[in-house]
Structures are given as C-alpha cells and as structure tokens.
Design an enzyme around this catalytic site. Sequence first.
Site, mmCIF file in Angstrom:
data_model
loop_
_atom_site.group_PDB
_atom_site.id
_atom_site.type_symbol
_atom_site.label_atom_id
_atom_site.label_comp_id
_atom_site.label_asym_id
_atom_site.label_seq_id
_atom_site.Cartn_x
_atom_site.Cartn_y
_atom_site.Cartn_z
ATOM 1 N N ASN A 1 39.538 40.853 45.643
ATOM 2 C CA ASN A 1 38.502 40.398 44.706
ATOM 3 C C ASN A 1 38.927 40.812 43.296
ATOM 4 O O ASN A 1 38.887 41.995 42.971
ATOM 5 C CB ASN A 1 37.168 41.043 45.116
ATOM 6 C CG ASN A 1 36.071 40.833 44.083
ATOM 7 O OD1 ASN A 1 36.189 39.994 43.179
ATOM 8 N ND2 ASN A 1 34.990 41.596 44.215
ATOM 9 N N TRP A 2 39.321 39.832 42.512
ATOM 10 C CA TRP A 2 39.854 40.152 41.179
ATOM 11 C C TRP A 2 38.745 40.409 40.155
ATOM 12 O O TRP A 2 39.025 40.756 39.017
ATOM 13 C CB TRP A 2 40.770 39.030 40.685
ATOM 14 C CG TRP A 2 41.974 38.787 41.551
ATOM 15 C CD1 TRP A 2 42.344 39.512 42.661
ATOM 16 C CD2 TRP A 2 42.977 37.772 41.407
ATOM 17 N NE1 TRP A 2 43.498 39.001 43.205
ATOM 18 C CE2 TRP A 2 43.909 37.929 42.448
ATOM 19 C CE3 TRP A 2 43.168 36.731 40.493
ATOM 20 C CZ2 TRP A 2 45.024 37.099 42.598
ATOM 21 C CZ3 TRP A 2 44.278 35.891 40.644
ATOM 22 C CH2 TRP A 2 45.193 36.081 41.681
ATOM 23 N N LYS A 3 37.515 40.192 40.562
ATOM 24 C CA LYS A 3 36.357 40.403 39.669
ATOM 25 C C LYS A 3 36.581 39.678 38.331
ATOM 26 O O LYS A 3 37.176 38.611 38.315
ATOM 27 C CB LYS A 3 36.087 41.898 39.494
ATOM 28 C CG LYS A 3 35.952 42.619 40.850
ATOM 29 C CD LYS A 3 35.364 43.990 40.765
ATOM 30 C CE LYS A 3 35.262 44.578 42.170
ATOM 31 N NZ LYS A 3 34.635 45.894 42.201
ATOM 32 N N HIS B 1 27.706 40.430 46.640
ATOM 33 C CA HIS B 1 28.458 41.614 46.212
ATOM 34 C C HIS B 1 27.511 42.543 45.449
ATOM 35 O O HIS B 1 26.631 42.079 44.716
ATOM 36 C CB HIS B 1 29.633 41.196 45.320
ATOM 37 C CG HIS B 1 30.561 42.341 45.036
ATOM 38 N ND1 HIS B 1 30.274 43.280 44.082
ATOM 39 C CD2 HIS B 1 31.742 42.707 45.599
ATOM 40 C CE1 HIS B 1 31.256 44.190 44.066
ATOM 41 N NE2 HIS B 1 32.157 43.858 44.977
ATOM 42 N N GLU C 1 27.761 44.200 42.859
ATOM 43 C CA GLU C 1 27.703 44.006 41.398
ATOM 44 C C GLU C 1 26.794 42.824 41.045
ATOM 45 O O GLU C 1 26.142 42.833 40.011
ATOM 46 C CB GLU C 1 29.123 43.828 40.842
ATOM 47 C CG GLU C 1 29.868 45.163 40.823
ATOM 48 C CD GLU C 1 31.378 45.042 40.980
ATOM 49 O OE1 GLU C 1 31.931 43.945 40.808
ATOM 50 O OE2 GLU C 1 32.005 46.079 41.300
ATOM 51 N N GLU D 1 30.430 47.488 52.162
ATOM 52 C CA GLU D 1 30.919 48.082 50.924
ATOM 53 C C GLU D 1 29.911 49.097 50.386
ATOM 54 O O GLU D 1 28.994 48.734 49.641
ATOM 55 C CB GLU D 1 31.129 46.998 49.870
ATOM 56 C CG GLU D 1 32.168 45.967 50.233
ATOM 57 C CD GLU D 1 32.823 45.384 48.987
ATOM 58 O OE1 GLU D 1 34.048 45.514 48.866
ATOM 59 O OE2 GLU D 1 32.119 44.835 48.134
ATOM 60 N N GLY E 1 35.065 51.194 43.261
ATOM 61 C CA GLY E 1 35.613 51.480 41.934
ATOM 62 C C GLY E 1 35.571 52.957 41.559
ATOM 63 O O GLY E 1 35.761 53.315 40.406
ATOM 64 N N SER F 1 37.286 51.270 47.132
ATOM 65 C CA SER F 1 38.434 52.136 46.833
ATOM 66 C C SER F 1 39.517 52.090 47.913
ATOM 67 O O SER F 1 40.122 53.109 48.258
ATOM 68 C CB SER F 1 37.976 53.573 46.591
ATOM 69 O OG SER F 1 37.160 53.633 45.436
ATOM 70 N N GLY G 1 39.216 45.607 45.602
ATOM 71 C CA GLY G 1 38.969 45.276 44.207
ATOM 72 C C GLY G 1 40.152 45.691 43.352
ATOM 73 O O GLY G 1 41.176 45.010 43.299
ATOM 74 N N GLY G 2 40.018 46.831 42.708
ATOM 75 C CA GLY G 2 41.015 47.319 41.751
ATOM 76 C C GLY G 2 42.467 47.211 42.208
ATOM 77 O O GLY G 2 43.334 46.748 41.458
HETATM 78 P P1 PGA Z 1 37.299 48.557 44.607
HETATM 79 O O1 PGA Z 1 36.258 47.340 44.723
HETATM 80 O O2 PGA Z 1 38.376 48.297 45.605
HETATM 81 O O3 PGA Z 1 37.793 48.507 43.204
HETATM 82 O O4 PGA Z 1 36.532 49.814 44.926
HETATM 83 C C1 PGA Z 1 35.910 46.801 45.960
HETATM 84 C C2 PGA Z 1 34.954 45.673 45.798
HETATM 85 O O5 PGA Z 1 34.094 45.715 44.890
HETATM 86 O O6 PGA Z 1 35.014 44.672 46.537
#
Ligand code: PGA
Length: 250
Positions: free
Chosen positions: A9-11, A94, A96, A166, A172, A212, A233-234
């Site tokens: 997920n590149w956000k 998600h 966020e 998650e 993050g 993470s 994510g990251g």
């Molecule tokens: P992260 O994000 O790997 O940066 O913790 C995961 C996600 O939000 O899907």
Amino acid sequence: MREKIIAGNWKMHKTVPEALSLVQEIKIKLSRSDYKVVVIPPFTALYSVGGAISGSPIKLGAQNVFWEDEGAYTGEISPLMLSDLGVEYVLVGHSERRKYFGETDEIVGKKLRAVLAHRMTPILCVGENLEQREAGKTIDVITKQLKTALEGILIDEVEKIVIAYEPIWAIGTGKNANPLQVQTVHAFIREEIENIYGNNLGNKVTILYGGSVKPDNTAELTSMPDVDGVLVGGASLQAESFIGIINNAK
Ligand code: PGA
C-alpha cells in the site's frame, strides 16, 4: 488452499514517474510465484502502473473507492472506474480512512458490497487502537467491525473477501504486533466467520497481517498458521525492502 498475498500500500506517495520506476524494479527482481504480489499505488498512478505490469504476475490494487457507479459525487472514484483500469483488489476500511475521513463500519460495508458487485476483491481492513487493546477490547472491536461490514454479504461471496488485520498501534510505528498476538486475532476472525456463515468458510478466507511489516519480521509473522500474507505500507515504497519481504515470506 487459501490464496497467499503480499500487498504493498503506497498510500499518498509516488508521482507517476516515481511509481513507474518502483514497479519496474519490483517486476525485474520478483522471483517467486507462490504468493500473489499486489501493488496499490495512489489513484493518479493506477493507469500507468497498470500498463507497466500488464503481462506480469503483479496485480493492481486501489486504496479506496466510492460505492456508486457514477453521479454527482465530486472528487470520488467509482468501482466501475477502477475495474475499467484493470484493478483487481481494493482496500476497504483502512484505519487511515476511518480516522481522517470519518469512514464508519456502515460506509465500509457499502464499499465492500460495491467492490464485490464489480467482481474485484475487497481487502477489508480491521484492527483495534492502543487504548482498545490495553482495555482488553480487541476482540469486541474486531467483532463489531466484521459483523457490520459483512451485513448483507451472502454465503457465496465471503470467500471472495480478503481480510487484513491491522492493529492501529502497529501501523507506521515500527512496532509490529508479535506473531502470537497476530495468530490469536487471525484465529478469532476465522472463528467469527465460521459462526456467521458455517460451511468451513472461516478456514477458506485469506487473512493478511499489516502493521510495520519489514523484511526482518516477515518470516516469523508469515509462519503463523492463520497468516496468509502481509499488507505492507512504508516498506513497500522501496523495491529492495518490498522484495526482501516477498523473499522472506514463509
Ligand atoms: P506500515 O503500514 O507497514 O507502514 O505500518 C501498513 C498499512 O497501513 O497498511
């Protein structure tokens, strides 16, 4: 056999040229096929990334969707538009989206149904925050998120849904949930789906862990029996770490 997935997920990262250079590098370095690899760029890069991966085993995902096909909904993107671009997976709910954009479980349910109606695979994200975990409410939170989102989902549609556990406190933060915590919640999710639908469906649904995930914690997380892959994510923003995760998955 459950489908095994590693999704990035590149956000809200990557311009079109940046997205293209990342996906090209992933394409070149990708060397295993037991896991389905999904890249989830921002909307603006879907078309070009879709073109770059066509003919490769990499699949295209989107980060969000609206539930109507078309209409006066300024700024929204419909499931029809996504499937038209070759999108096969769509993140729904998600944390966020829930936190910054007020998405409720009811909204998440509408999106889930819209994605299924267009024959794409929703990746339904659920997870508790730190306060809820510390208050011992993890299972209650997950139960409510699941039950509300799955309302109206028929028995033959359940298997088409991917669930991503998650925990918000692990997203993050650099602090992943430990494998035992993850396994416990994943097993509970299977139990809950089995309670609702029966027919061994709890065992048939693909459940990913996210929060993470990095190359060095992937092996232990993916060795848990109820973990079918990861949502990253990251660490999916660089080819080296994303490929590291893919290569280390059990
Ligand atoms: P992260 O994000 O790997 O940066 O913790 C995961 C996600 O939000 O899907």
